[in-house]
Motif scaffolding. Structure first.
Motif, short mmCIF file in Angstrom:
data_model
loop_
_atom_site.label_atom_id
_atom_site.label_comp_id
_atom_site.label_asym_id
_atom_site.label_seq_id
_atom_site.Cartn_x
_atom_site.Cartn_y
_atom_site.Cartn_z
N LEU A 1 81.61 38.96 48.50
CA LEU A 1 83.02 38.78 48.15
C LEU A 1 83.30 37.38 47.62
O LEU A 1 84.34 37.14 47.01
CB LEU A 1 83.90 39.06 49.37
N GLY A 2 82.40 36.45 47.88
CA GLY A 2 82.62 35.06 47.46
C GLY A 2 83.19 34.18 48.54
O GLY A 2 83.51 33.02 48.29
N ILE A 3 83.32 34.71 49.76
CA ILE A 3 83.81 33.91 50.88
C ILE A 3 82.75 32.91 51.33
O ILE A 3 83.04 31.76 51.66
CB ILE A 3 84.21 34.83 52.06
N VAL A 4 81.51 33.37 51.35
CA VAL A 4 80.38 32.59 51.86
C VAL A 4 79.47 32.18 50.71
O VAL A 4 79.20 32.99 49.81
CB VAL A 4 79.60 33.43 52.90
N ASN A 5 79.01 30.94 50.73
CA ASN A 5 78.07 30.47 49.71
C ASN A 5 76.64 30.90 49.99
O ASN A 5 75.91 31.30 49.08
CB ASN A 5 78.12 28.94 49.60
N HIS A 6 76.22 30.77 51.26
CA HIS A 6 74.85 31.07 51.63
C HIS A 6 74.83 31.76 52.99
O HIS A 6 75.59 31.40 53.88
CB HIS A 6 74.00 29.79 51.72
N VAL A 7 73.94 32.74 53.13
CA VAL A 7 73.66 33.36 54.43
C VAL A 7 72.24 32.96 54.80
O VAL A 7 71.31 33.13 53.99
CB VAL A 7 73.79 34.89 54.38
N VAL A 8 72.07 32.43 56.00
CA VAL A 8 70.76 31.90 56.41
C VAL A 8 70.40 32.45 57.78
O VAL A 8 71.25 32.93 58.53
CB VAL A 8 70.79 30.35 56.45
N PRO A 9 69.10 32.40 58.14
CA PRO A 9 68.71 32.82 59.48
C PRO A 9 69.49 32.04 60.55
O PRO A 9 69.76 30.84 60.38
CB PRO A 9 67.22 32.49 59.53
N HIS A 10 69.83 32.73 61.62
CA HIS A 10 70.70 32.13 62.64
C HIS A 10 70.14 30.81 63.15
O HIS A 10 70.89 29.83 63.31
CB HIS A 10 70.88 33.12 63.80
N ASP A 11 68.85 30.76 63.42
CA ASP A 11 68.27 29.55 64.01
C ASP A 11 68.07 28.43 62.99
O ASP A 11 67.65 27.33 63.35
CB ASP A 11 66.95 29.86 64.72
N ARG A 12 68.40 28.70 61.72
CA ARG A 12 68.28 27.68 60.68
C ARG A 12 69.63 27.18 60.18
O ARG A 12 69.69 26.35 59.28
CB ARG A 12 67.50 28.26 59.48
N LEU A 13 70.71 27.66 60.78
CA LEU A 13 72.05 27.40 60.25
C LEU A 13 72.34 25.91 60.12
O LEU A 13 72.68 25.42 59.03
CB LEU A 13 73.11 28.07 61.11
N LEU A 14 72.23 25.17 61.20
CA LEU A 14 72.58 23.76 61.14
C LEU A 14 71.58 22.96 60.30
O LEU A 14 71.97 22.00 59.62
CB LEU A 14 72.69 23.17 62.55
#
Length: 264
Positions: A177-190
């Motif tokens: 939808l364009g809300i999020v730029n990137h989706v990443v693995p949970h343990d790699r978020l920060l």
């Protein structure tokens, strides 16, 4: 100042602001808003901060307002005064902060939590993140800038659907939808958020500040207005020590030290 509902640290010119009520999925309270009201101007004035990461402790980003903390005896005028305080003294300063703010959404971003994330410059989401305009489920109207921000991100018709149905949106759908730029693995978020923040901190803080401000204005400005804004901003940029450092670094074939130049 020490805070009870948020965690705050600065490292390598990156500030990490963590909403810290994990037992309540970081639901907002007046205490949290008061602490944010104190902290955001401090961030704005801190020359050692060039980028901000906003995230949540525990399983969620922010579950919206803590309904257990509501004041049932508040009058309509008192409620309006409170909401205007939150919008003018917390949400708007966050949105207008002349430093990039990355929302690192680690779990549920519901109601006000969704809209706090939208007030950031862009969103990086864990694969476990979700987004929901939950207001209709409790008979409320989207707030914290949601009625302004969401339609600008995804278009009015899609914004109406999410607000009217109050359905949950996954991280992957939010990206589509364009809300999020990137989706990443949970343990790699920060780690991923910090990697992007590091690229931002390597740039000229003055140029980034002006670029952010003018891009935000562009959604409501004409082409004539934007060209005029650009001409003024570029004239200022040419006069900064950061520009001189950038040219010198280019000639010397090295990375520029814009942070040091900005202090001259």
């Amino acid at each position: 100042m020490s805070y009870q509902t948020i965690l705050y640290e600065v490292s390598d010119r990156i500030a990490t602001l963590t909403l810290n009520r994990p037992d309540a999925m970081n639901a907002t309270t007046d205490e949290m808003y008061q602490e944010l009201q104190d902290l955001i101007p401090r961030i704005a004035a801190d020359r050692d901060v060039a980028c901000v990461i906003l995230t949540g402790a525990g399983r969620g980003f922010c579950a919206g307002a803590d309904l257990k903390a509501r004041k049932d005896d508040a009058t309509p005028l008192e409620r309006r005064a409170r909401h205007r305080w939150i919008l003018k003294d917390i949400l708007e300063p966050l949105y207008r902060l002349e430093k990039p703010v990355i929302a690192a959404v680690n779990g549920a971003a519901a109601g006000a939590g969704f809209n706090i994330a939208l007030a950031c410059d862009f969103i990086i989401a864990s694969e476990q993140a979700s987004f929901i305009q939950a207001f209709a489920r409790v008979g409320l109207v989207p707030d914290l800038g949601g009625l302004y921000l969401l339609g600008r991100v995804i278009g009015i018709n899609k914004a109406k659907e999410l607000c009217f149905t109050a359905r949950k949106v996954s991280a992957e759908e939010a990206k589509a939808l364009g809300i999020v730029n990137h989706v990443v693995p949970h343990d790699r978020l920060l780690d991923e958020a910090r990697a992007i923040a590091s690229k931002i901190t390597a740039a000229s803080p003055t140029a980034i500040a002006m670029t952010k401000t003018l891009l935000d204005k562009s959604t409501n400005a004409t082409i004539d207005q934007m060209l005029e804004y650009e001409s003024y901003a570029q004239t200022i940029a040419y006069l900064t020590p950061e520009y001189e450092e950038g040219v010198l670094a280019f000639r010397e074939k090295r990375a520029p030290d814009f942070a040091a130049a900005a202090r001259r």
